[in-house]
Motif scaffolding. Structure first.
Motif, PDB file in Angstrom:
ATOM      1  N   ASP A  58      -4.437  -0.736  -2.074  1.00  0.00           N
ATOM      2  CA  ASP A  58      -5.288   0.428  -1.803  1.00  0.00           C
ATOM      3  C   ASP A  58      -5.761   1.120  -3.082  1.00  0.00           C
ATOM      4  OD1 ASP A  58      -2.478   2.557  -0.737  1.00  0.00           O
ATOM      5  OD2 ASP A  58      -2.706   1.122  -2.368  1.00  0.00           O
ATOM      6  N   LEU A  59      -5.385   0.595  -4.244  1.00  0.00           N
ATOM      7  CA  LEU A  59      -5.870   1.158  -5.498  1.00  0.00           C
ATOM      8  C   LEU A  59      -7.139   0.470  -5.984  1.00  0.00           C
ATOM      9  CD1 LEU A  59      -2.609   1.681  -7.582  1.00  0.00           C
ATOM     10  CD2 LEU A  59      -3.925   3.377  -6.304  1.00  0.00           C
ATOM     11  N   HIS A  60      -7.545  -0.591  -5.293  1.00  0.00           N
ATOM     12  CA  HIS A  60      -8.651  -1.391  -5.788  1.00  0.00           C
ATOM     13  C   HIS A  60      -9.659  -1.643  -4.680  1.00  0.00           C
ATOM     14  CE1 HIS A  60      -5.905  -2.107  -9.081  1.00  0.00           C
ATOM     15  NE2 HIS A  60      -5.013  -2.490  -8.203  1.00  0.00           N
ATOM     16  N   SER A  88       0.859  -1.181   0.000  1.00  0.00           N
ATOM     17  CA  SER A  88       0.000   0.000   0.000  1.00  0.00           C
ATOM     18  C   SER A  88       0.894   1.229   0.000  1.00  0.00           C
ATOM     19  CB  SER A  88      -0.921  -0.005   1.224  1.00  0.00           C
ATOM     20  OG  SER A  88      -0.134   0.111   2.405  1.00  0.00           O
ATOM     21  N   ILE A  89       0.291   2.389  -0.108  1.00  0.00           N
ATOM     22  CA  ILE A  89       1.076   3.624  -0.224  1.00  0.00           C
ATOM     23  C   ILE A  89       1.828   3.909   1.073  1.00  0.00           C
ATOM     24  CG2 ILE A  89      -0.684   5.276   0.575  1.00  0.00           C
ATOM     25  CD1 ILE A  89       1.604   5.746  -2.507  1.00  0.00           C
ATOM     26  N   HIS A 112      -1.090  -3.117  -5.884  1.00  0.00           N
ATOM     27  CA  HIS A 112      -1.237  -2.167  -4.766  1.00  0.00           C
ATOM     28  C   HIS A 112      -2.655  -2.264  -4.240  1.00  0.00           C
ATOM     29  CE1 HIS A 112       2.584  -0.762  -6.189  1.00  0.00           C
ATOM     30  NE2 HIS A 112       2.077  -0.327  -7.322  1.00  0.00           N
TER      31      HIS A 112
END
Lengths: 264, 393
Positions: B195-197, B28-29, B193
């Protein structure tokens, strides 16, 4: 306390830019995120001046895509900072694309938007290729002001914006360019779907966030900057990521940067 | 070590009649170290392939997020020369021109057709939205690197997140599933990633995988509470270190969990055993306004509490406390068990009350009803009736 007119201020140090490079190397994407309370436009203006005013890089070019303001707006601001954009434009060092006056093919939807984007990208690549063939060329800079308005121009397709940024990034790595984009963090505040801003944060090598102070408004401190520099990662190795946090105050002709508590 | 276990599983490849092992690497970021893990796994597998230790005889790398040149430099820096790379490495280049824009511009004469040089054989993909074409490209390139008819190749995809930008989750899942079930694929791994989905996309990818490696922040920062100079060191720490948790799914359905820490270095990453107390205590205790954790003294005191129905393991005979002890014993008792003090020491110098219960003579847990000697009401009635009858008769 350092002003933006000094040789190397806190912002330049955090970006890894020094005077010899005249604004940093290429092959990087720099993302500026701001908010309604703290506009990050001053960072764009500072970087325009840095890229055009370096004596070591007389042939570098800035390609500027403007979705937010007319040319006169930037010309007036940069004049106060000691940089004549009109002359730079005549010398082909400042290539300005006025996206405000383009005819958007709204009726064609996303396909028409993609065709528009393709033509814009083609112009950018052509400009960068021409510059790279000149003697003494070192770096080009591609600037976009701003991404949220670009998304509006493309019928709200954040995916097309990301595709465009991906192509700019691959162009940057091929021709050693620096891509600088400005986006508004609070435009994407939503809990429903993952934010496209997050995609840009993954893509960017450097992320600058302009935020208000946690304590609220102040007369002598206009906000804080957080600079995340992921460093350069090549196949042979990576440099260490660094974060800097400091305050800023925007004045008439310059910006002051200082660490919290260091102002007298 | 978790990372070594992953490398072994990918090296060993697919068993006959089974799908190929598949690894999901997710980050994640707030802990963006997944790319480092991907590079590490790729380098390890490449080393096994070049030394012929793995089932896979080559790798097909699908490059979305980074250029083919980046991977060529990466693998060359791990002691692979260019000639060796050409034998077993193929790259599907989804980075340079993923939508075919450059080709279109070159064909219309707007830009020059400058092809980037690379030391490996990279096959340009001009339309990443067509996953069927992508699948065919991967399989075709895979067949170029295998030496035998029944040979197998590995597949690595550096960003499934990019695939999901251009295709639906069902198409992406279908691509991965088809690759996994292909009889010439030894193993595959990918990065995305999380947190992009949406959660369903993450879950779908994890269901397809036999191994899921998750990179999480080492420090819980004050995310969402605003940036200040105080949480900068914690955020910076998360950029260089992370918690690496791996979940292995076995064929019989059992799940094995492993966890360690990863540290980034200039030439890659390093895995070290996790500091359990630090990581566990930070991750499991929920953030509330009251204290849920025990202090050292509280832990010691809890360990000393005598459990009434459990022996203390001190070698003494087990005596079950039945609640029948004298009041004086309860007054003088501190930390000894109740079972140890059935008899009170008499001391004529001290005043004390001695209470002897009638039932003290009985053995504990006796089946005899202590009220058996009492006459019930019905018995009294019948006796009374009997006496009256005698008197009247």
């Amino acid at each position: 306390m350092m002003s933006s007119n000094s040789a190397n201020n806190l912002l330049d140090e955090a970006l890894g830019f020094n005077d010899e490079c005249g604004g940093g190397g290429g092959g990087l994407l720099l993302l500026i995120e701001d908010r309604v309370e703290t506009s990050g436009a001053f960072i764009l203006h500072h970087l325009i001046k840095r890229r055009l005013s370096s004596p070591n890089r007389p042939n570098d070019v800035v390609v500027f895509l403007s979705f937010a303001h007319p040319f006169s707006h930037y010309d007036r601001i940069l004049r106060k900072m000691g940089c004549n954009l009109g002359v730079q434009k005549e010398n082909k060092r400042f290539v300005y694309y006025d996206m405000l006056n383009l005819n958007y093919p709204v009726t064609d939807g996303e396909k028409g938007a993609e065709d528009l984007l393709l033509s814009v990208y083609g112009k950018i690549q052509k400009t960068v290729e021409l510059c790279s063939s000149r003697e003494g060329y070192k770096n080009s800079t591609i600037m976009i002001d701003d991404i949220s308005l670009m998304e509006v121009a493309l019928c709200g397709s954040s995916n097309l914006v990301l595709d465009f940024l991906h192509y700019c990034y691959s162009l940057a790595t091929q021709f050693d360019c620096l891509v600088i984009i400005l986006n508004h963090e609070d435009v994407y505040s939503t809990v429903d779907v993952p934010s496209p801003l997050l995609q840009m944060e993954y893509l960017a090598n450097i992320v600058i966030k302009a935020e208000p102070l946690a304590t609220g408004l102040a007369t002598d401190v206009h906000g804080q900057l957080t600079v995340l520099n992921k460093g350069i990662c090549q196949g042979s190795g990576c440099s260490k990521s660094k974060i800097r946090n400091f305050h800023f105050r925007v004045k008439e002709n310059c910006v002051e940067y200082f660490y919290p508590g260091s102002r007298t | 070590m978790a990372a070594e276990a992953i490398s072994r599983a990918l090296r060993d490849g697919a068993l006959e009649g089974e799908h190929a092992p598949a690894l999901t690497i997710k980050d994640s970021i707030h802990a963006p170290l997944g790319a480092f893990v991907f590079d590490h796994i790729l380098a390890q597998l490449s080393s096994n392939i070049s030394s012929s230790k793995s089932q896979a005889q080559g790798i097909v790398l699908v490059a979305f997020a980074r250029s083919p040149q980046f991977y060529a430099e990466l693998l060359k820096s791990k002691a692979n020369d260019a000639a060796s790379l050409k034998k077993w490495l193929r790259i599907v280049d989804c980075y340079t021109d993923p939508l075919g824009w450059k080709i279109q511009l070159a064909e219309s004469g707007i830009v020059s057709n400058r092809s980037t040089q690379n030391a490996t054989t990279a096959s340009l993909c001009k339309n990443v939205r067509d996953l069927d074409m992508l699948f065919s490209s991967i399989v075709e390139l895979g067949k170029e690197v295998i030496r035998e008819t029944k040979g197998r190749f590995a597949v690595a995809i550096d960003s499934v997140s990019e695939i999901l930008r251009h295709a639906s989750i069902s198409s992406a899942a279908s691509l991965l599933s088809n690759l996994r079930s292909h009889d010439q694929v030894a193993c595959l791994f990918w990065l995305f990633h999380s947190d992009l989905h949406e959660m369903k996309a993450s879950s779908a990818l994890e269901y397809i995988s036999s191994m899921v490696a998750c990179v999480e922040p080492i420090s819980n920062t004050a995310n969402g509470k605003g940036m200040n100079s105080e949480n900068v060191p914690l955020i910076e720490q998360n950029l260089g270190r992370g918690k690496f948790s791996v979940r292995f799914k076995r064929r019989n359905g059992r799940i094995r969990l492993m966890s360690e820490e990863l540290h980034t270095e200039q030439m890659g990453i390093n895995f070290v055993p996790a500091f359990e107390g630090h990581v566990t205590s930070q991750s499991l205790v929920p953030k509330v306004q009251f204290n849920l954790q025990l202090s050292e003294k509280e832990r010691n005191d809890r360990a000393k509490v005598v459990l009434p129905f459990e022996h203390q393991g001190d070698g003494k005979p087990i005596q079950i406390y039945d609640g029948r002890r004298s009041v004086s014993e309860s007054k003088t008792e501190n930390k000894e068990t109740n079972a140890e003090k059935m008899h009170v020491n008499e001391d004529s110098g001290r005043g004390e009350i001695i209470y002897i219960r009638d039932s003290d003579d009985e053995m504990p847990d006796s089946d005899e009803d202590p009220d058996d000697d009492l006459i019930s009401d019905s018995t009294i009635f019948f006796l009374t009736v009997g006496i009256l009858e005698l008197l009247t008769n």
